[in-house]
Design a protein around this motif. Structure first.
Motif, PDB file in Angstrom:
ATOM      1  N   GLU A  75      42.597  38.891  33.826  1.00 35.29           N
ATOM      2  CA  GLU A  75      43.966  39.359  34.043  1.00 35.29           C
ATOM      3  C   GLU A  75      44.097  40.854  33.680  1.00 35.29           C
ATOM      4  O   GLU A  75      44.708  41.623  34.408  1.00 35.29           O
ATOM      5  CB  GLU A  75      44.919  38.534  33.166  1.00 35.29           C
ATOM      6  CG  GLU A  75      46.198  38.173  33.868  1.00 35.29           C
ATOM      7  CD  GLU A  75      46.964  37.073  33.132  1.00 35.29           C
ATOM      8  OE1 GLU A  75      46.707  36.819  31.920  1.00 35.29           O
ATOM      9  OE2 GLU A  75      47.834  36.467  33.774  1.00 35.29           O
ATOM     10  N   GLN A  98      36.043  22.769  27.833  1.00 40.38           N
ATOM     11  CA  GLN A  98      36.359  24.042  27.170  1.00 40.38           C
ATOM     12  C   GLN A  98      35.483  24.326  25.964  1.00 40.38           C
ATOM     13  O   GLN A  98      35.270  25.482  25.603  1.00 40.38           O
ATOM     14  CB  GLN A  98      37.832  24.047  26.756  1.00 40.38           C
ATOM     15  CG  GLN A  98      38.788  24.293  27.914  1.00 40.38           C
ATOM     16  CD  GLN A  98      40.039  25.031  27.480  1.00 40.38           C
ATOM     17  OE1 GLN A  98      40.223  25.314  26.302  1.00 40.38           O
ATOM     18  NE2 GLN A  98      40.903  25.345  28.421  1.00 40.38           N
ATOM     19  N   SER A 131      38.223  28.667  30.279  1.00 37.33           N
ATOM     20  CA  SER A 131      38.234  29.524  29.097  1.00 37.33           C
ATOM     21  C   SER A 131      39.400  30.501  29.134  1.00 37.33           C
ATOM     22  O   SER A 131      39.450  31.383  29.987  1.00 37.33           O
ATOM     23  CB  SER A 131      36.910  30.296  29.036  1.00 37.33           C
ATOM     24  OG  SER A 131      37.061  31.458  28.260  1.00 37.33           O
ATOM     25  N   PRO A 132      40.337  30.371  28.176  1.00 35.70           N
ATOM     26  CA  PRO A 132      41.454  31.319  28.115  1.00 35.70           C
ATOM     27  C   PRO A 132      40.964  32.759  27.923  1.00 35.70           C
ATOM     28  O   PRO A 132      41.568  33.692  28.459  1.00 35.70           O
ATOM     29  CB  PRO A 132      42.252  30.858  26.887  1.00 35.70           C
ATOM     30  CG  PRO A 132      41.847  29.426  26.672  1.00 35.70           C
ATOM     31  CD  PRO A 132      40.444  29.301  27.171  1.00 35.70           C
ATOM     32  N   ASP A 133      39.835  32.936  27.207  1.00 32.73           N
ATOM     33  CA  ASP A 133      39.297  34.287  26.991  1.00 32.73           C
ATOM     34  C   ASP A 133      38.910  34.948  28.308  1.00 32.73           C
ATOM     35  O   ASP A 133      39.228  36.109  28.552  1.00 32.73           O
ATOM     36  CB  ASP A 133      38.015  34.213  26.138  1.00 32.73           C
ATOM     37  CG  ASP A 133      38.352  34.134  24.663  1.00 32.73           C
ATOM     38  OD1 ASP A 133      39.553  34.248  24.325  1.00 32.73           O
ATOM     39  OD2 ASP A 133      37.415  33.935  23.865  1.00 32.73           O
ATOM     40  N   ARG A 142      41.268  29.917  33.645  1.00 33.54           N
ATOM     41  CA  ARG A 142      41.957  29.504  32.419  1.00 33.54           C
ATOM     42  C   ARG A 142      41.657  28.046  32.064  1.00 33.54           C
ATOM     43  O   ARG A 142      41.622  27.672  30.904  1.00 33.54           O
ATOM     44  CB  ARG A 142      43.467  29.749  32.538  1.00 33.54           C
ATOM     45  CG  ARG A 142      44.199  29.677  31.186  1.00 33.54           C
ATOM     46  CD  ARG A 142      45.626  30.185  31.252  1.00 33.54           C
ATOM     47  NE  ARG A 142      45.731  31.583  31.667  1.00 33.54           N
ATOM     48  CZ  ARG A 142      45.489  32.628  30.876  1.00 33.54           C
ATOM     49  NH1 ARG A 142      45.120  32.455  29.633  1.00 33.54           N
ATOM     50  NH2 ARG A 142      45.600  33.857  31.347  1.00 33.54           N
ATOM     51  N   LYS A 143      41.405  27.237  33.097  1.00 32.21           N
ATOM     52  CA  LYS A 143      41.091  25.832  32.826  1.00 32.21           C
ATOM     53  C   LYS A 143      39.804  25.707  32.024  1.00 32.21           C
ATOM     54  O   LYS A 143      39.597  24.734  31.316  1.00 32.21           O
ATOM     55  CB  LYS A 143      40.916  25.067  34.150  1.00 32.21           C
ATOM     56  CG  LYS A 143      42.219  24.852  34.886  1.00 32.21           C
ATOM     57  CD  LYS A 143      41.946  24.064  36.161  1.00 32.21           C
ATOM     58  CE  LYS A 143      43.157  24.093  37.070  1.00 32.21           C
ATOM     59  NZ  LYS A 143      42.817  23.684  38.432  1.00 32.21           N
ATOM     60  N   THR A 172      46.002  35.464  41.301  1.00 35.87           N
ATOM     61  CA  THR A 172      46.582  34.467  40.402  1.00 35.87           C
ATOM     62  C   THR A 172      45.758  33.191  40.407  1.00 35.87           C
ATOM     63  O   THR A 172      45.524  32.585  39.361  1.00 35.87           O
ATOM     64  CB  THR A 172      48.026  34.137  40.850  1.00 35.87           C
ATOM     65  OG1 THR A 172      48.681  35.368  41.125  1.00 35.87           O
ATOM     66  CG2 THR A 172      48.788  33.386  39.791  1.00 35.87           C
ATOM     67  N   VAL A 201      42.599  33.613  38.286  1.00 36.10           N
ATOM     68  CA  VAL A 201      42.915  33.598  36.854  1.00 36.10           C
ATOM     69  C   VAL A 201      43.266  32.176  36.393  1.00 36.10           C
ATOM     70  O   VAL A 201      42.798  31.713  35.346  1.00 36.10           O
ATOM     71  CB  VAL A 201      44.057  34.593  36.529  1.00 36.10           C
ATOM     72  CG1 VAL A 201      44.521  34.453  35.084  1.00 36.10           C
ATOM     73  CG2 VAL A 201      43.607  36.028  36.809  1.00 36.10           C
ATOM     74  N   ASP A 202      44.053  31.461  37.181  1.00 40.11           N
ATOM     75  CA  ASP A 202      44.451  30.091  36.816  1.00 40.11           C
ATOM     76  C   ASP A 202      43.253  29.149  36.716  1.00 40.11           C
ATOM     77  O   ASP A 202      43.168  28.321  35.804  1.00 40.11           O
ATOM     78  CB  ASP A 202      45.434  29.521  37.845  1.00 40.11           C
ATOM     79  CG  ASP A 202      46.803  30.179  37.735  1.00 40.11           C
ATOM     80  OD1 ASP A 202      47.019  30.935  36.744  1.00 40.11           O
ATOM     81  OD2 ASP A 202      47.645  29.969  38.635  1.00 40.11           O
ATOM     82  N   ALA A 207      39.940  34.123  31.275  1.00 36.15           N
ATOM     83  CA  ALA A 207      41.152  34.321  32.073  1.00 36.15           C
ATOM     84  C   ALA A 207      41.907  35.570  31.614  1.00 36.15           C
ATOM     85  O   ALA A 207      42.334  36.381  32.440  1.00 36.15           O
ATOM     86  CB  ALA A 207      42.046  33.092  31.975  1.00 36.15           C
ATOM     87  N   ASP A 208      42.025  35.727  30.292  1.00 34.25           N
ATOM     88  CA  ASP A 208      42.737  36.905  29.764  1.00 34.25           C
ATOM     89  C   ASP A 208      42.019  38.195  30.148  1.00 34.25           C
ATOM     90  O   ASP A 208      42.639  39.176  30.556  1.00 34.25           O
ATOM     91  CB  ASP A 208      42.847  36.827  28.235  1.00 34.25           C
ATOM     92  CG  ASP A 208      43.825  35.740  27.795  1.00 34.25           C
ATOM     93  OD1 ASP A 208      44.618  35.277  28.653  1.00 34.25           O
ATOM     94  OD2 ASP A 208      43.792  35.350  26.610  1.00 34.25           O
TER      95      ASP A 208
END
Ligand SMILES: [Zn+2]
Length: 593
Positions: free
Chosen positions: A334, A537, A326-328, A323-324, A316, A319-320, A330-331
């Motif tokens: 995950e 970002q 790039s959401p891509d 995400r800070k 976790t 991933v967190d 992180a996704d």
């Protein structure tokens, strides 16, 4: 966490592990494909049409995709269970298949060379081939500067019982070596790897004791290993001479798609950052209660390693942090975790170390490691998942454009690791914990800037000496300690003269000069990371595009295109080095009395 969440899924690749009938079918299909490719080559009597070239290029990539899928799978099998004898046999089969494929590829490369320049370039303007221009030109250029196909194939044959055999012999002898030591009042027999691990013991007596025995053990084998190293180098020098290559660095530079000027600019920036690391080593000595740090204290821990982080929490956290940025990413990460691409269980019978392998056919990756709950284990998880993201970005490219070189191979992994380790420093609950993580991070800069630089200096000087004749064990010690003294700016109390005997990379026949690409990779990634920190970002898209181009151009072109920088000039490297020296400044402040 349940067991199933810690172990990876291999069943969806080939069901049945090393007994998988599906794997056998795939191997048989690869053999058939190679035979067909061989027949195709033999049937080409004179000249080559555009259509024939396209078919060849297509088939070359296709067979490598199919073989690569088996290779990746078998490497997972041998890693997850070192006693899987069937997997070892499969590895042998793969070696043979690989050798026969290499033979066919050599023949094809020489067909490429035989095509007149103008005709070749006009072929590459074709719609399908145009995208592969870089990779195909590279193949042809490398074949051009080698000897005739007959001589090159003779070399490949003779290498098995000469060149590679020396290397195997070295690995065999090292595997049998051990050290007898008393630990916690009990006599113990340690493998050389276990002994090396004890150099990061918090107990100075253990470190010194191990180091003395360690140096001693290598010195006992010094004559044997000196002659091994001399023959390996002698082989290489003679081969280069026959190919007309006068610089030992030309092959490693070419393989890493980089210019000499880039290498020089990188080392110059590293040199500029070293005085900071010397200050760090001085402070470290004070903290450890020593007058000066010796080689055996370089990896001694400082501060507090922090609390144990359970695997689920580590996942976790990674991933967190991602995400800070790039959401891509992180996704993707995950999903990779949810699909059980990660093998992390801490159990016996697993190979040590960590890796990420990509499955070119199913366009997936698998990450292997033994998660131990430490901060460095968390860093490794982020590191390997970074490799997986690199593979994901490249997964739909033609295979020839997925083959990135060693110096850019660590871009995504180091980037992910930096992001997560910095996140952990920010999230540290006590100053001692923060210090522990920071010190570990700076220790890596010491390795990349000083230790690896000493290997580079040593190897360059050794090759110069070897050209004139055999180099004795005593001379090797002198060259090694001299290179270390110079690379560490004379800051250590004691050096490791037999390092040349202990470092497996000097004996690798797969990769010549197994040193500077490491420092390059670390700094290149740090430079990209510095840019990401500055641009936030908004940089994420650029980052993905840069990774997608890692096997399509030289590193100089890659940096120019995506970062707008000239790698042959100091600026980019200095910015990357500054990240490391900033860490040192923070460390010095935190530890000020
Ligand atoms: Zn890596």
């Amino acid at each position: 966490m349940s067991n199933a969440e810690q172990i990876w899924d291999l069943e969806s690749i080939f069901p049945g592990g090393s007994s998988s009938p599906e794997l056998q079918m795939q191997l048989e299909a690869v053999r058939t494909q190679i035979a067909a490719l061989q027949a195709q080559v033999e049937a080409l009597t004179s000249g080559l049409t555009l259509e024939q070239l396209k078919t060849l290029v297509h088939d070359m990539q296709d067979v490598q995709i199919n073989l690569g899928q088996c290779r990746a799978f078998v490497s997972c099998l041998t890693a997850q269970n070192v006693r899987d004898n069937k997997a070892k046999l499969l590895q042998g089969d793969l070696g043979q298949i690989g050798a026969s494929l290499a033979g066919v590829f050599t023949a094809i490369d020489h067909i490429f060379v035989s095509i007149p320049e103008e005709k070749w370039q006009s072929f590459l303007e074709d719609g399908e081939l145009k995208e592969l221009k870089f990779a195909l030109n590279e193949r042809r250029d490398v074949a051009k500067i080698k000897m005739s196909p007959e001589l090159e194939s003779l070399v490949t044959d003779l290498e098995v019982d000469g060149y590679h055999a020396w290397s195997h012999l070295y690995y065999t002898i090292v595997g049998d070596m051990s050290i007898e030591m008393e630990l916690a009042g009990k006599p113990q027999t340690l493998s050389m790897g276990q002994a090396a691990n004890l150099l990061s013991s918090p107990d100075p007596k253990v470190r010194q004791g191990v180091f003395e025995k360690y140096e001693q053990a290598w010195s006992e084998k010094a004559e044997l290993f000196a002659s091994t190293l001399n023959h390996l180098a002698g082989f290489r020098i003679n081969l280069y001479k026959n190919r007309g290559w006068d610089d030992v660095l030309s092959e490693p530079l070419q393989r890493n798609r980089m210019e000499r000027a880039t290498l020089d600019a990188m080392w110059a920036a590293v040199q500029g950052g070293k005085p900071h690391l010397v200050k760090f080593l001085e402070r470290k000595a004070e903290i450890l209660g020593l007058d000066q740090v010796a080689w055996c204290d370089l990896w001694a821990p400082v501060g507090d390693a922090g609390k144990e982080i359970p695997l689920a929490e580590a996942k976790t956290f990674v991933v967190d942090q991602l995400r800070k940025f790039s959401p891509d990413i992180a996704d993707f990460t995950e999903r990779a975790i949810a699909k059980r691409w990660v093998e992390a269980e801490d159990r016996g019978g697993k190979r040590p170390g960590a890796f990420c392998t990509s499955l070119p056919l199913s366009k997936e990756s698998r990450v292997f490691m033994t998660y131990s709950g430490t901060i460095s284990s968390l860093g490794t998880l982020a590191h390997e998942l970074g490799h997986a993201y690199h593979g994901y970005v490249l997964k739909d490219a033609p295979l020839f454009l997925r083959r990135y070189a060693m110096n850019v191979a660590e871009t995504a992994s180091t980037f992910g690791e930096l992001l997560v380790v910095d996140g952990a420093i920010g999230a540290a609950s006590t100053p001692e914990e923060k210090l522990g993580i920071l010190e570990d991070k700076i220790g890596r800069s010491v390795s990349f800037f000083m230790d690896i630089h000493s290997r580079f200096l040593f190897e360059t000087r050794f090759y110069d000496a070897r050209k004139k004749g055999l180099v004795s064990a005593a001379q090797l010690n002198e060259l090694m300690a001299g290179a270390q003294k110079e690379a560490f700016l004379d800051s250590l109390k004691e050096y490791h003269p037999h390092f040349w005997a202990s470092k497996l990379h000097f004996y690798s026949t797969g990769v010549p000069f197994y040193n500077f690409p490491y420092t390059f990779g670390y700094l290149f990634s740090a430079g990209v990371y510095a840019r990401a920190k500055a641009e936030g970002q908004g940089f994420a898209q650029n980052y993905a595009r840069l990774l997608a181009d890692t096997a399509r151009m030289s590193v100089e072109d890659l940096a120019k295109k995506h970062l707008g920088v000239d790698l042959t000039k100091p600026d980019f490297w200095e910015a990357a080095v500054k990240l490391a020296t900033d860490d040192v400044e923070e460390f010095l402040q935190l530890t000020q009395k």
